[in-house]
Design a protein around this motif. Structure first.
Motif, PDB file in Angstrom:
ATOM      1  N   MET A 296       0.810  -1.089  -0.146  1.00  0.00           N
ATOM      2  CA  MET A 296       0.121  -0.086  -0.412  1.00  0.00           C
ATOM      3  C   MET A 296       0.894   0.990  -0.260  1.00  0.00           C
ATOM      4  N   LYS A 297       1.524   1.355   0.779  1.00  0.00           N
ATOM      5  CA  LYS A 297       2.981   2.648   1.083  1.00  0.00           C
ATOM      6  C   LYS A 297       3.232   2.561  -0.375  1.00  0.00           C
ATOM      7  N   TYR A 298       4.167   1.852  -1.065  1.00  0.00           N
ATOM      8  CA  TYR A 298       4.180   2.403  -2.257  1.00  0.00           C
ATOM      9  C   TYR A 298       3.468   1.952  -4.061  1.00  0.00           C
ATOM     10  N   GLN A 299       2.240   1.609  -3.822  1.00  0.00           N
ATOM     11  CA  GLN A 299       1.493   1.472  -4.503  1.00  0.00           C
ATOM     12  C   GLN A 299       1.543   0.571  -5.462  1.00  0.00           C
ATOM     13  N   ALA A 300       1.683  -0.594  -5.257  1.00  0.00           N
ATOM     14  CA  ALA A 300       2.249  -1.653  -5.442  1.00  0.00           C
ATOM     15  C   ALA A 300       0.429  -2.069  -7.001  1.00  0.00           C
ATOM     16  N   VAL A 301       1.679  -2.439  -8.016  1.00  0.00           N
ATOM     17  CA  VAL A 301      -0.037  -2.670  -9.209  1.00  0.00           C
ATOM     18  C   VAL A 301       1.786  -3.556  -9.156  1.00  0.00           C
ATOM     19  N   ILE A 302       0.452  -5.077  -9.241  1.00  0.00           N
ATOM     20  CA  ILE A 302       0.736  -6.806  -9.713  1.00  0.00           C
ATOM     21  C   ILE A 302       0.198  -6.875 -11.413  1.00  0.00           C
ATOM     22  N   ASP A 303       1.005  -7.463 -12.192  1.00  0.00           N
ATOM     23  CA  ASP A 303       0.003  -7.195 -13.174  1.00  0.00           C
ATOM     24  C   ASP A 303       0.603  -8.785 -13.676  1.00  0.00           C
ATOM     25  N   TYR A 304      -0.356  -9.396 -13.098  1.00  0.00           N
ATOM     26  CA  TYR A 304       0.058 -11.012 -13.348  1.00  0.00           C
ATOM     27  C   TYR A 304       0.555 -11.692 -14.864  1.00  0.00           C
ATOM     28  N   GLY A 305      -0.354 -11.255 -15.968  1.00  0.00           N
ATOM     29  CA  GLY A 305      -0.112 -11.115 -16.727  1.00  0.00           C
ATOM     30  C   GLY A 305       1.366 -11.456 -17.370  1.00  0.00           C
ATOM     31  N   LYS A 306       2.239  -9.976 -17.320  1.00  0.00           N
ATOM     32  CA  LYS A 306       3.789  -9.689 -17.446  1.00  0.00           C
ATOM     33  C   LYS A 306       3.778 -10.063 -16.191  1.00  0.00           C
ATOM     34  N   ARG A 307       3.490 -10.571 -15.262  1.00  0.00           N
ATOM     35  CA  ARG A 307       4.738 -11.711 -14.133  1.00  0.00           C
ATOM     36  C   ARG A 307       5.392 -10.163 -13.957  1.00  0.00           C
ATOM     37  N   LYS A 308       4.997  -8.950 -13.708  1.00  0.00           N
ATOM     38  CA  LYS A 308       6.171  -8.137 -12.994  1.00  0.00           C
ATOM     39  C   LYS A 308       4.990  -7.159 -11.631  1.00  0.00           C
ATOM     40  N   LEU A 309       5.629  -6.383 -11.052  1.00  0.00           N
ATOM     41  CA  LEU A 309       5.287  -5.641  -9.989  1.00  0.00           C
ATOM     42  C   LEU A 309       5.479  -4.371 -10.330  1.00  0.00           C
ATOM     43  N   LYS A 310       5.329  -3.653 -10.436  1.00  0.00           N
ATOM     44  CA  LYS A 310       5.423  -1.909  -9.945  1.00  0.00           C
ATOM     45  C   LYS A 310       5.021  -1.048  -9.034  1.00  0.00           C
ATOM     46  N   LEU A 311       6.584  -0.530  -8.189  1.00  0.00           N
ATOM     47  CA  LEU A 311       6.617  -0.310  -6.709  1.00  0.00           C
ATOM     48  C   LEU A 311       6.455   1.417  -7.030  1.00  0.00           C
ATOM     49  N   LYS A 312       6.083   2.637  -6.494  1.00  0.00           N
ATOM     50  CA  LYS A 312       6.438   3.883  -6.318  1.00  0.00           C
ATOM     51  C   LYS A 312       7.296   4.495  -5.389  1.00  0.00           C
ATOM     52  N   TYR A 313       7.826   5.486  -5.968  1.00  0.00           N
ATOM     53  CA  TYR A 313       8.630   5.412  -4.536  1.00  0.00           C
ATOM     54  C   TYR A 313       8.886   7.165  -5.069  1.00  0.00           C
TER      55      TYR A 313
END
Length: 141
Positions: A124-141
Protein backbone atom coordinates in the motif's frame (compact mmCIF):
# COMPACT_ATOMS: atom_id res chain seq x y z
CA UNK A 1 9.82 7.34 -9.68
CA UNK A 2 8.90 3.72 -10.19
CA UNK A 3 10.66 0.36 -10.08
CA UNK A 4 9.52 -2.80 -11.82
CA UNK A 5 10.28 -6.16 -10.26
CA UNK A 6 9.85 -9.50 -12.04
CA UNK A 7 7.47 -11.99 -10.45
CA UNK A 8 8.50 -15.63 -10.31
CA UNK A 9 5.29 -17.68 -10.38
CA UNK A 10 5.54 -21.02 -8.62
CA UNK A 11 2.98 -23.74 -9.17
CA UNK A 12 1.52 -25.26 -6.00
CA UNK A 13 0.41 -28.41 -7.86
CA UNK A 14 -3.37 -28.05 -8.19
CA UNK A 15 -3.53 -25.58 -5.28
CA UNK A 16 -2.90 -22.34 -7.18
CA UNK A 17 0.24 -20.27 -7.63
CA UNK A 18 2.38 -18.03 -5.44
CA UNK A 19 4.20 -15.02 -6.88
CA UNK A 20 7.74 -14.61 -5.51
CA UNK A 21 9.99 -11.56 -5.64
CA UNK A 22 13.68 -11.11 -4.97
CA UNK A 23 14.77 -8.68 -2.27
CA UNK A 24 18.01 -7.69 -0.58
CA UNK A 25 18.21 -7.56 3.20
CA UNK A 26 21.36 -7.42 5.35
CA UNK A 27 23.31 -7.36 2.09
CA UNK A 28 21.96 -10.80 1.09
CA UNK A 29 19.44 -11.96 -1.49
CA UNK A 30 16.18 -13.53 -0.33
CA UNK A 31 12.82 -14.43 -1.83
CA UNK A 32 9.47 -13.24 -0.48
CA UNK A 33 5.97 -14.38 -1.36
CA UNK A 34 3.90 -11.46 -2.63
CA UNK A 35 0.83 -11.77 -0.38
CA UNK A 36 -1.98 -9.27 -0.91
CA UNK A 37 -3.97 -11.03 1.83
CA UNK A 38 -1.32 -10.39 4.49
CA UNK A 39 -1.89 -7.16 6.38
CA UNK A 40 1.78 -6.93 7.35
CA UNK A 41 5.09 -8.10 6.01
CA UNK A 42 6.22 -11.17 7.97
CA UNK A 43 9.63 -12.80 8.07
CA UNK A 44 10.75 -16.22 9.26
CA UNK A 45 12.48 -16.22 12.66
CA UNK A 46 14.74 -19.18 11.90
CA UNK A 47 16.04 -17.74 8.62
CA UNK A 48 16.67 -14.38 10.30
CA UNK A 49 18.64 -16.18 13.01
CA UNK A 50 20.69 -17.96 10.32
CA UNK A 51 21.38 -14.54 8.74
CA UNK A 52 22.80 -13.36 12.11
CA UNK A 53 19.94 -10.89 12.58
CA UNK A 54 18.65 -12.40 15.83
CA UNK A 55 19.81 -9.38 17.88
CA UNK A 56 17.36 -7.20 15.92
CA UNK A 57 14.32 -9.33 16.87
CA UNK A 58 12.09 -8.10 19.70
CA UNK A 59 9.45 -10.08 21.57
CA UNK A 60 5.89 -8.78 21.48
CA UNK A 61 2.83 -9.63 23.53
CA UNK A 62 0.65 -9.72 20.41
CA UNK A 63 -0.58 -13.02 19.05
CA UNK A 64 -0.53 -13.39 15.29
CA UNK A 65 -3.68 -14.28 13.44
CA UNK A 66 -3.87 -15.93 10.08
CA UNK A 67 -1.61 -18.68 8.81
CA UNK A 68 -4.19 -21.15 10.13
CA UNK A 69 -3.88 -20.12 13.78
CA UNK A 70 -4.61 -17.28 16.16
CA UNK A 71 -2.13 -18.26 18.85
CA UNK A 72 1.27 -18.14 17.14
CA UNK A 73 4.04 -16.56 19.21
CA UNK A 74 5.01 -13.31 17.56
CA UNK A 75 8.08 -11.12 17.43
CA UNK A 76 8.87 -7.93 15.53
CA UNK A 77 11.86 -6.39 13.85
CA UNK A 78 12.56 -2.89 12.62
CA UNK A 79 13.75 -3.13 9.02
CA UNK A 80 15.73 -0.26 7.52
CA UNK A 81 17.82 -1.80 4.77
CA UNK A 82 15.42 -3.79 2.59
CA UNK A 83 15.71 -3.24 -1.15
CA UNK A 84 13.14 -4.29 -3.73
CA UNK A 85 14.52 -3.56 -7.17
CA UNK A 86 15.75 0.06 -7.09
CA UNK A 87 13.49 0.87 -4.13
CA UNK A 88 15.06 1.23 -0.68
CA UNK A 89 12.12 0.58 1.63
CA UNK A 90 11.83 3.15 4.41
CA UNK A 91 12.08 2.02 8.04
CA UNK A 92 9.14 -0.23 8.96
CA UNK A 93 8.20 -2.85 11.53
CA UNK A 94 7.93 -6.41 10.22
CA UNK A 95 6.32 -9.30 12.04
CA UNK A 96 8.71 -12.15 12.83
CA UNK A 97 7.08 -15.57 13.01
CA UNK A 98 7.81 -19.26 12.67
CA UNK A 99 7.15 -19.75 8.96
CA UNK A 100 8.93 -23.10 8.75
CA UNK A 101 5.78 -24.90 7.60
CA UNK A 102 5.76 -22.77 4.43
CA UNK A 103 9.36 -23.66 3.63
CA UNK A 104 8.80 -27.34 4.41
CA UNK A 105 5.87 -27.39 1.97
CA UNK A 106 7.91 -25.49 -0.64
CA UNK A 107 10.81 -27.92 -0.26
CA UNK A 108 8.48 -30.88 -0.82
CA UNK A 109 7.36 -29.23 -4.08
CA UNK A 110 10.97 -28.45 -5.10
CA UNK A 111 10.45 -24.71 -4.74
CA UNK A 112 12.97 -22.22 -3.35
CA UNK A 113 13.09 -21.26 0.31
CA UNK A 114 11.41 -17.95 1.18
CA UNK A 115 12.25 -15.49 3.93
CA UNK A 116 8.59 -14.60 4.37
CA UNK A 117 5.75 -12.61 2.84
CA UNK A 118 5.57 -9.08 1.51
CA UNK A 119 2.29 -7.79 2.89
CA UNK A 120 -0.19 -4.97 2.49
CA UNK A 121 1.81 -2.56 4.66
CA UNK A 122 4.58 -2.23 2.06
CA UNK A 123 2.36 -2.84 -0.98
CA UNK A 124 0.00 0.00 0.00
CA UNK A 125 2.74 2.46 0.96
CA UNK A 126 4.46 2.09 -2.40
CA UNK A 127 1.23 1.94 -4.44
CA UNK A 128 1.86 -1.56 -5.76
CA UNK A 129 0.48 -2.58 -9.13
CA UNK A 130 0.61 -6.30 -9.79
CA UNK A 131 0.46 -7.43 -13.40
CA UNK A 132 0.01 -11.19 -13.41
CA UNK A 133 -0.11 -11.32 -17.21
CA UNK A 134 3.31 -9.69 -17.58
CA UNK A 135 4.55 -11.19 -14.29
CA UNK A 136 5.66 -7.85 -12.94
CA UNK A 137 5.27 -5.83 -9.74
CA UNK A 138 5.48 -2.05 -9.98
CA UNK A 139 6.22 0.09 -6.93
CA UNK A 140 6.25 3.91 -6.77
CA UNK A 141 8.76 5.81 -4.68
Amino acid sequence: MQTTIPLQMIDLHDDGVHPLIDIRLFGKKFKLVLDTGASRTALDKELLTQANAEALISATDRLSTGLGTNSMESFTMMIDDMRIGRLKVELFEAAVLDLSTINIAYEQLNHPQVLGVLGGDVLMKYQAVIDYGKRKLKLKY
